[in-house]
Design a protein around this motif. Sequence first.
Motif, PDB file in Angstrom:
ATOM      1  N   LEU A 208     -36.385 -74.283 -74.182  1.00 53.14           N
ATOM      2  CA  LEU A 208     -35.127 -73.574 -74.324  1.00 53.14           C
ATOM      3  C   LEU A 208     -34.842 -72.826 -73.033  1.00 53.14           C
ATOM      4  O   LEU A 208     -35.708 -72.119 -72.516  1.00 53.14           O
ATOM      5  CB  LEU A 208     -35.185 -72.596 -75.497  1.00 53.14           C
ATOM      6  N   ASP A 210     -33.406 -70.087 -70.332  1.00 49.10           N
ATOM      7  CA  ASP A 210     -33.366 -68.628 -70.388  1.00 49.10           C
ATOM      8  C   ASP A 210     -32.046 -68.152 -70.986  1.00 49.10           C
ATOM      9  O   ASP A 210     -32.013 -67.182 -71.753  1.00 49.10           O
ATOM     10  CB  ASP A 210     -33.543 -68.043 -68.985  1.00 49.10           C
ATOM     11  N   LEU A 213     -32.098 -68.634 -74.812  1.00 48.87           N
ATOM     12  CA  LEU A 213     -32.948 -67.625 -75.435  1.00 48.87           C
ATOM     13  C   LEU A 213     -32.230 -66.275 -75.490  1.00 48.87           C
ATOM     14  O   LEU A 213     -32.336 -65.542 -76.473  1.00 48.87           O
ATOM     15  CB  LEU A 213     -34.263 -67.495 -74.669  1.00 48.87           C
ATOM     16  N   TYR A 214     -31.496 -65.970 -74.435  1.00 46.70           N
ATOM     17  CA  TYR A 214     -30.728 -64.732 -74.407  1.00 46.70           C
ATOM     18  C   TYR A 214     -29.612 -64.766 -75.456  1.00 46.70           C
ATOM     19  O   TYR A 214     -29.402 -63.791 -76.189  1.00 46.70           O
ATOM     20  CB  TYR A 214     -30.136 -64.518 -73.012  1.00 46.70           C
ATOM     21  N   TRP A 216     -29.501 -66.644 -78.195  1.00 49.70           N
ATOM     22  CA  TRP A 216     -30.126 -66.633 -79.518  1.00 49.70           C
ATOM     23  C   TRP A 216     -30.568 -65.214 -79.888  1.00 49.70           C
ATOM     24  O   TRP A 216     -30.337 -64.749 -81.003  1.00 49.70           O
ATOM     25  CB  TRP A 216     -31.314 -67.587 -79.528  1.00 49.70           C
ATOM     26  N   ASP A 217     -31.189 -64.527 -78.935  1.00 41.12           N
ATOM     27  CA  ASP A 217     -31.635 -63.163 -79.189  1.00 41.12           C
ATOM     28  C   ASP A 217     -30.435 -62.269 -79.501  1.00 41.12           C
ATOM     29  O   ASP A 217     -30.479 -61.445 -80.433  1.00 41.12           O
ATOM     30  CB  ASP A 217     -32.375 -62.618 -77.971  1.00 41.12           C
ATOM     31  N   ALA A 253     -40.774 -71.125 -78.486  1.00 46.82           N
ATOM     32  CA  ALA A 253     -39.942 -69.944 -78.248  1.00 46.82           C
ATOM     33  C   ALA A 253     -39.927 -68.991 -79.435  1.00 46.82           C
ATOM     34  O   ALA A 253     -39.211 -67.999 -79.417  1.00 46.82           O
ATOM     35  CB  ALA A 253     -38.519 -70.377 -77.916  1.00 46.82           C
ATOM     36  N   VAL A 255     -38.646 -69.320 -82.374  1.00 44.66           N
ATOM     37  CA  VAL A 255     -37.357 -69.251 -83.074  1.00 44.66           C
ATOM     38  C   VAL A 255     -37.610 -69.515 -84.554  1.00 44.66           C
ATOM     39  O   VAL A 255     -38.076 -70.588 -84.929  1.00 44.66           O
ATOM     40  CB  VAL A 255     -36.370 -70.287 -82.506  1.00 44.66           C
ATOM     41  N   ARG A 404     -40.193 -64.852 -75.905  1.00 40.98           N
ATOM     42  CA  ARG A 404     -38.767 -65.130 -76.069  1.00 40.98           C
ATOM     43  C   ARG A 404     -37.934 -63.910 -75.689  1.00 40.98           C
ATOM     44  O   ARG A 404     -36.960 -64.007 -74.943  1.00 40.98           O
ATOM     45  CB  ARG A 404     -38.479 -65.524 -77.511  1.00 40.98           C
ATOM     46  N   THR A 407     -38.168 -63.160 -71.935  1.00 42.06           N
ATOM     47  CA  THR A 407     -37.336 -64.083 -71.167  1.00 42.06           C
ATOM     48  C   THR A 407     -35.867 -63.690 -71.262  1.00 42.06           C
ATOM     49  O   THR A 407     -35.125 -63.733 -70.271  1.00 42.06           O
ATOM     50  CB  THR A 407     -37.519 -65.527 -71.673  1.00 42.06           C
ATOM     51  N   ALA A 408     -35.434 -63.301 -72.471  1.00 41.05           N
ATOM     52  CA  ALA A 408     -34.060 -62.826 -72.640  1.00 41.05           C
ATOM     53  C   ALA A 408     -33.811 -61.593 -71.783  1.00 41.05           C
ATOM     54  O   ALA A 408     -32.742 -61.440 -71.175  1.00 41.05           O
ATOM     55  CB  ALA A 408     -33.787 -62.527 -74.114  1.00 41.05           C
TER      56      ALA A 408
END
Length: 421
Positions: A208, A210, A213-214, A216-217, A253, A255, A404, A407-408
């Motif tokens: 995934l 970066d 991931l951001y 999604w977060d 990640a 998720v 995760r 990274t976000a």
Amino acid sequence: MAIVSELHASNASDRRLYACFLLTCAAGCVTMVIVYNWWSRFEDLLSRSHLVRPGSPSVYRLVPKRRTTTGTWTRITVTDRKPHQSNKTMVLVGETGTGKSTLINAVFNYVQGVTWEDNVWFEIADKDGDTRRQSESQTRTVTVYEMCGGGTVDLCVTVVDTPGYGDTRGVDRDQHITTGFLDLLCSHEGVDGVDLVGVVLKATDNRLSDRLLYVWDSVTSLFGKDLDRNMVALISHSDGMKPEDALRALEDAHVPLSKDQNQEPLYFLFNNRQTTPRQKRTVRHLQSSWQTSTDGLKELMDFMHKREPQNLKTTLEVLQERIRLESCIRKLKEELDGTDAPLNTDESLDQAVDHILHLDQIALNVDSLSTYVHLDFLIQKMKEKGDAEKVQKLEEMEGRINERTKTAMWFACAFTVGLKQ
């Protein structure tokens, strides 16, 4: 011998397409002529469409019945809901280029009963990467598509799209999208329940990005824990096989996805070849790709039908707590900058920590970036105050932050620095 011809009416205001099958005998005499006029099935849609590309399939751009903007979110009503129809709501999360817009179009065509044999395709959402509409699409925040059909699926589907997260306008703009999502949930004209939250990614993705991931977060930080059974993977550009790479990337990640009866993560497969011109050498592959999407959509609708929708009471509580947390942190920092800071900070500090601890109990994404960014600051201030119990709780939260979230965090920081340079 079968002869198939397609006739388009020359008058754009009265477009009609006929498929005429002439069945002839070996001697050449015509024994039967069957005229199948499918135009009447899509009469309303065609009357509100313009032809984007003739051919096989013919692609039409549909003009919505209504487009209204309410504060920070936009509602696009494509087809009206009938009194007897139930509604299912899905929230999509994904980067530009993963096929999110194509999936929205596929959902619409499915509920309208468009089949491979109809040789037609309707578009309601701009294709990912369409540079002609890029500037327009970047001005949107949360967009709600309402689509109702009476064909394959006699129900209404509401698709909530979250465009713009992590785009070229920076993290401050993302806060505006979060506010739009809150407005959508709080408004009487918004949505009152969610049946599915889907992360859209390509079948070939082995990690995934970066940015994703951001995104999604950011999106999952808005929901309450009661949505954990309604989160799935929506796999685009699929060849019909199990997407091993994409599933491994989601697992790596961390998720969280709903599980099937075998405790495997739930995913649905889709292909993105619906508008590819059909040629003799590719038609069999394209028909198989179409069937992959049809099967995936049927399974997706069945999932939403069987799974209990989640009301948004807890999600609203999460959103309100996050707003209160930000307000407390801002107030606390203002007090620390003032001359009478020691007299005022204790109450604001306790309130901020209480909001974080409450979020830890009710939020779906308890380790979100929106919580993580405040932990170091609050731990330091609690140590200065001498509250060992709360320091321990905050340090435990900080210790479980996964890659995760980190990274976000990296993406948000790097992105903000890049914009300032």
